[in-house]
Design a protein around this motif. Sequence first.
Motif, short mmCIF file in Angstrom:
data_model
loop_
_atom_site.label_atom_id
_atom_site.label_comp_id
_atom_site.label_asym_id
_atom_site.label_seq_id
_atom_site.Cartn_x
_atom_site.Cartn_y
_atom_site.Cartn_z
N SER A 3 0.98 -1.31 -0.05
CA SER A 3 -0.11 -0.06 -0.03
C SER A 3 0.86 1.28 0.11
CB SER A 3 -1.07 -0.07 1.36
OG SER A 3 -1.75 -1.07 1.14
N ARG A 4 1.91 1.40 0.97
CA ARG A 4 2.64 2.41 0.89
C ARG A 4 3.49 2.73 -0.46
NH1 ARG A 4 7.70 1.95 3.66
NH2 ARG A 4 6.43 -0.01 4.51
N VAL A 5 4.15 1.66 -0.88
CA VAL A 5 4.90 1.85 -2.07
C VAL A 5 4.18 2.22 -3.47
CG1 VAL A 5 6.36 0.55 -3.69
CG2 VAL A 5 6.76 0.39 -1.38
N VAL A 11 -4.04 -2.14 -0.36
CA VAL A 11 -3.87 -3.52 -0.50
C VAL A 11 -3.99 -4.26 0.70
CG1 VAL A 11 -1.99 -5.23 -1.17
CG2 VAL A 11 -1.66 -2.93 -2.28
N ARG A 12 -5.01 -5.43 0.72
CA ARG A 12 -5.37 -5.97 1.84
C ARG A 12 -5.17 -7.65 1.78
NH1 ARG A 12 -9.78 -2.56 1.25
NH2 ARG A 12 -10.02 -1.01 3.14
N TYR A 13 -4.58 -8.12 2.80
CA TYR A 13 -4.54 -9.40 2.86
C TYR A 13 -5.58 -10.25 2.74
CZ TYR A 13 -2.95 -14.12 4.27
OH TYR A 13 -3.09 -15.33 4.33
N PHE A 45 11.29 -7.54 -0.19
CA PHE A 45 10.14 -7.43 -0.99
C PHE A 45 9.98 -5.91 -1.22
CE2 PHE A 45 5.71 -6.92 -1.96
CZ PHE A 45 5.71 -7.58 -3.21
N GLU A 46 10.18 -5.22 -0.30
CA GLU A 46 9.75 -3.75 -0.39
C GLU A 46 10.57 -3.12 -1.34
OE1 GLU A 46 9.15 0.34 2.04
OE2 GLU A 46 9.53 -1.40 3.26
N SER A 47 12.12 -3.34 -1.36
CA SER A 47 13.00 -2.83 -2.13
C SER A 47 12.82 -3.45 -3.66
CB SER A 47 14.59 -2.82 -1.79
OG SER A 47 14.84 -4.32 -1.78
N TRP A 48 12.61 -4.50 -3.80
CA TRP A 48 11.96 -5.14 -5.12
C TRP A 48 10.95 -4.53 -5.75
CZ3 TRP A 48 7.79 -7.27 -6.92
CH2 TRP A 48 7.77 -7.79 -8.26
N LEU A 49 9.79 -4.06 -5.10
CA LEU A 49 8.74 -3.34 -5.30
C LEU A 49 8.82 -1.87 -5.82
CD1 LEU A 49 5.66 -3.77 -5.90
CD2 LEU A 49 5.15 -3.18 -3.39
N VAL A 50 9.80 -1.39 -4.92
CA VAL A 50 10.26 0.12 -5.39
C VAL A 50 10.83 0.20 -6.72
CG1 VAL A 50 11.70 2.05 -4.84
CG2 VAL A 50 10.19 1.03 -2.76
N LYS A 93 8.17 -0.62 -9.44
CA LYS A 93 6.85 0.07 -9.15
C LYS A 93 5.98 0.21 -10.21
CE LYS A 93 4.52 3.96 -7.04
NZ LYS A 93 4.89 5.25 -6.29
N ARG A 94 6.73 0.79 -11.35
CA ARG A 94 6.08 1.25 -12.50
C ARG A 94 5.70 -0.15 -13.44
NH1 ARG A 94 9.63 4.07 -16.60
NH2 ARG A 94 8.96 2.60 -18.19
N ARG A 95 6.15 -1.14 -13.35
CA ARG A 95 5.85 -2.28 -14.13
C ARG A 95 4.59 -2.92 -13.31
NH1 ARG A 95 11.33 -5.58 -14.49
NH2 ARG A 95 9.91 -7.00 -15.06
N PHE A 96 4.86 -3.02 -12.04
CA PHE A 96 3.93 -3.57 -11.34
C PHE A 96 2.53 -2.93 -11.58
CE2 PHE A 96 1.78 -5.28 -7.37
CZ PHE A 96 2.26 -6.60 -7.25
N LEU A 97 2.42 -1.55 -11.21
CA LEU A 97 1.27 -0.72 -11.64
C LEU A 97 0.76 -0.99 -13.02
CD1 LEU A 97 2.25 2.40 -9.84
CD2 LEU A 97 0.37 0.87 -9.02
#
Length: 82
Positions: free
Chosen positions: A2-4, A9-11, A61-66, A69-73
């Motif tokens: 959610s933050r990134v 985002v909910r589990y 996981f957080e650093s990977w998501l950062v 981020k663009r590709r994930f979104l």
Amino acid sequence: MSRVLGLTVRYNHIQRDVYSGFGFPGAEELANMFEVQRLYIPRRSQHLMESYCMNPGMQSFESWLVKNKRRFLQLLNDTEYA
């Protein structure tokens, strides 16, 4: 996440039998893996810390998501209305 991502985002726990019935290739194997982790790895945080010590280059996981981020979104946008 959610933050990134700036999204809510909910589990949502999915029972093993439900997950294995999703029908995609590997669903049964993934369901089994998640169930084993849930039942038999109670100290996952400690295991992660030990892994970081053994491999300092391992990213969270957080650093990977950062970094992705663009590709994930984009992936979320592509599948949101499919």
